[in-house]
Write a protein that holds these residues in place. Structure first.
Motif, PDB file in Angstrom:
ATOM      1  N   TRP A  20       0.826  -1.189   0.032  1.00  0.00           N
ATOM      2  CA  TRP A  20       0.047  -0.213  -0.105  1.00  0.00           C
ATOM      3  C   TRP A  20       0.944   1.211  -0.034  1.00  0.00           C
ATOM      4  CZ3 TRP A  20      -1.080   4.557   2.823  1.00  0.00           C
ATOM      5  CH2 TRP A  20      -2.111   4.827   2.689  1.00  0.00           C
ATOM      6  N   LEU A  21       1.890   1.288   0.884  1.00  0.00           N
ATOM      7  CA  LEU A  21       2.691   2.528   0.911  1.00  0.00           C
ATOM      8  C   LEU A  21       3.593   2.719  -0.470  1.00  0.00           C
ATOM      9  CD1 LEU A  21       4.374   1.878   4.501  1.00  0.00           C
ATOM     10  CD2 LEU A  21       2.790   3.710   3.568  1.00  0.00           C
ATOM     11  N   SER A  22       3.758   1.632  -1.221  1.00  0.00           N
ATOM     12  CA  SER A  22       4.482   1.745  -2.576  1.00  0.00           C
ATOM     13  C   SER A  22       3.468   2.204  -3.547  1.00  0.00           C
ATOM     14  CB  SER A  22       5.055   0.535  -2.785  1.00  0.00           C
ATOM     15  OG  SER A  22       6.125   0.036  -1.861  1.00  0.00           O
ATOM     16  N   GLY A  23       2.356   2.446  -3.316  1.00  0.00           N
ATOM     17  CA  GLY A  23       1.452   2.960  -4.186  1.00  0.00           C
ATOM     18  C   GLY A  23       0.196   1.839  -4.953  1.00  0.00           C
ATOM     19  N   GLU A  24       0.539   0.822  -4.288  1.00  0.00           N
ATOM     20  CA  GLU A  24      -0.593  -0.347  -4.732  1.00  0.00           C
ATOM     21  C   GLU A  24      -1.774  -0.112  -3.958  1.00  0.00           C
ATOM     22  OE1 GLU A  24       1.142  -4.202  -4.929  1.00  0.00           O
ATOM     23  OE2 GLU A  24       3.247  -3.319  -5.184  1.00  0.00           O
ATOM     24  N   ASP A  25      -2.770  -1.016  -4.333  1.00  0.00           N
ATOM     25  CA  ASP A  25      -4.217  -0.946  -3.553  1.00  0.00           C
ATOM     26  C   ASP A  25      -4.727  -2.131  -3.320  1.00  0.00           C
ATOM     27  OD1 ASP A  25      -6.362   0.474  -2.348  1.00  0.00           O
ATOM     28  OD2 ASP A  25      -7.559   0.543  -3.899  1.00  0.00           O
ATOM     29  N   ASP A  49      -7.385   5.895   3.016  1.00  0.00           N
ATOM     30  CA  ASP A  49      -6.667   6.914   2.474  1.00  0.00           C
ATOM     31  C   ASP A  49      -5.339   6.809   3.475  1.00  0.00           C
ATOM     32  OD1 ASP A  49      -8.251   7.848   0.554  1.00  0.00           O
ATOM     33  OD2 ASP A  49      -9.359   9.435   1.676  1.00  0.00           O
ATOM     34  N   SER A  84      -0.974   9.325   5.761  1.00  0.00           N
ATOM     35  CA  SER A  84      -0.989   9.118   3.972  1.00  0.00           C
ATOM     36  C   SER A  84       0.098   8.296   3.610  1.00  0.00           C
ATOM     37  CB  SER A  84      -1.316  10.278   3.589  1.00  0.00           C
ATOM     38  OG  SER A  84      -0.144  11.389   3.730  1.00  0.00           O
ATOM     39  N   ARG A  85       0.024   8.105   2.154  1.00  0.00           N
ATOM     40  CA  ARG A  85       1.340   7.413   1.749  1.00  0.00           C
ATOM     41  C   ARG A  85       2.632   8.338   1.842  1.00  0.00           C
ATOM     42  NH1 ARG A  85      -2.574   5.231  -1.814  1.00  0.00           N
ATOM     43  NH2 ARG A  85      -2.412   2.939  -2.009  1.00  0.00           N
ATOM     44  N   ASN A  86       2.385   9.826   1.719  1.00  0.00           N
ATOM     45  CA  ASN A  86       3.544  10.601   1.941  1.00  0.00           C
ATOM     46  C   ASN A  86       3.654  11.260   3.404  1.00  0.00           C
ATOM     47  OD1 ASN A  86       4.206  10.412  -0.984  1.00  0.00           O
ATOM     48  ND2 ASN A  86       2.340  11.813  -1.395  1.00  0.00           N
ATOM     49  N   HIS A  94       9.053   3.004   6.023  1.00  0.00           N
ATOM     50  CA  HIS A  94       9.974   2.685   4.769  1.00  0.00           C
ATOM     51  C   HIS A  94      11.286   2.631   5.589  1.00  0.00           C
ATOM     52  CE1 HIS A  94       7.568   2.990   1.062  1.00  0.00           C
ATOM     53  NE2 HIS A  94       7.100   4.140   1.441  1.00  0.00           N
TER      54      HIS A  94
END
Length: 289
Positions: A20-25, A49, A84-86, A94
């Protein structure tokens, strides 16, 4: 080499949250069924989110094996700055290499969180309870492990929590069964409804409506359920309060359940079967560990 339940569940969440953190869902089984088990609306609507937070603490015992297990409802409000991811915490995960490694650092009780969000009363109350119950003033965040009933964020809880029985068995009860704890704690009446929805056997009822165990708070209730492992789930509350009991009340409850510090039994607890339908409509604000 045999994989333990804690290792298996830890690896599942590390993989899921990492993707998820790498942008996948990703939503591998059984997550869709778990996510759909709660139908909150408005401020209680769950969000994806932010990364899910299924547990808090050193699940794998990489630094120290937890000696206290507490259950929460869900991780509380979504905070984009951190989750959030960022977000700040996403970047930390990470850096640490995995969610399980990151969770050994007590992230919600460190300055990176408390400097922005303020003191974490939820976590501090449970850490204080841990020290009181274990009768060890040196007990730290490494001794405390918190599992969430529902791992996705929402600002409040506006619908019954009805997690799938088989999901709770695999993702919560089985890892807990491997820990050196006799009793698992859940604070607040909503957990009574969850325990009944999960069809856990009620073995005793203390305090309000049950056997008098000496509590100074007449409205305090303690219901004891049996987990599949044989460990006990203690659900404790009194009206208007969903936190752990005070040091004095903790001592009284501990004496009733475990006996005095000498190990002498405090006398048998008479089982009191509960009657009537489960109450699954009691709602409370979402929790932030």
């Amino acid at each position: 080499m045999t994989t333990t339940a804690r290792e298996r569940i830890g690896a599942f969440w590390d993989t899921h949250i990492g993707a998820w953190l790498s942008g996948e869902d990703p939503m591998p089984l059984p997550l869709p069924k778990w996510f759909e088990s709660y139908k909150g609306v408005g401020q209680g609507k769950p969000t994806r989110d932010g990364f899910p937070e299924p547990y808090h603490g050193d699940l794998l015992g990489r630094v120290h094996t937890p000696r206290m297990v507490v259950l929460g409802l869900n991780p509380g409000a979504y905070c984009p700055e951190f989750q959030s991811r960022n977000g700040i915490f996403a970047m930390e995960i990470h850096e640490y290499g995995s969610y399980s490694n990151w969770q050994t650092t007590c992230p919600y009780n460190r300055p990176v969180w408390t400097d922005v969000m303020g003191g974490n009363r939820y976590y501090q109350a449970r850490l204080k309870f841990t020290r009181n119950w274990l009768q060890d003033s040196t007990a730290s965040h490494r001794d405390l492990l918190i599992f969430e009933c529902y791992p996705w964020h929402s600002k409040s809880i506006t619908a019954p929590l009805r997690p799938p029985v088989e999901v709770m068995e695999e993702y919560v009860w089985e890892p807990i069964a491997e820990l050196p704890v006799q009793d698992v704690f859940a604070f607040g009446r909503p957990w009574d409804a969850v325990a009944q929805a999960l069809r856990l056997p009620l073995t005793a009822e203390l305090g309000s409506g049950g056997t008098d165990y000496g509590s100074k708070v007449k409205s305090r209730a303690v219901r004891i359920y049996s987990l599949p492992s044989g460990q006990r789930l203690l659900v404790e509350w009194h009206p208007g309060f969903a936190g752990p009991p005070s040091p004095e009340e903790t001592k009284i409850l501990r004496r009733a359940l475990l006996g005095a510090a000498t190990g002498e039994a405090a006398g048998p607890i008479t089982p009191r079967p509960r009657t009537g339908p489960p109450n699954a409509s009691i709602l409370v604000p979402g929790e932030q560990p």
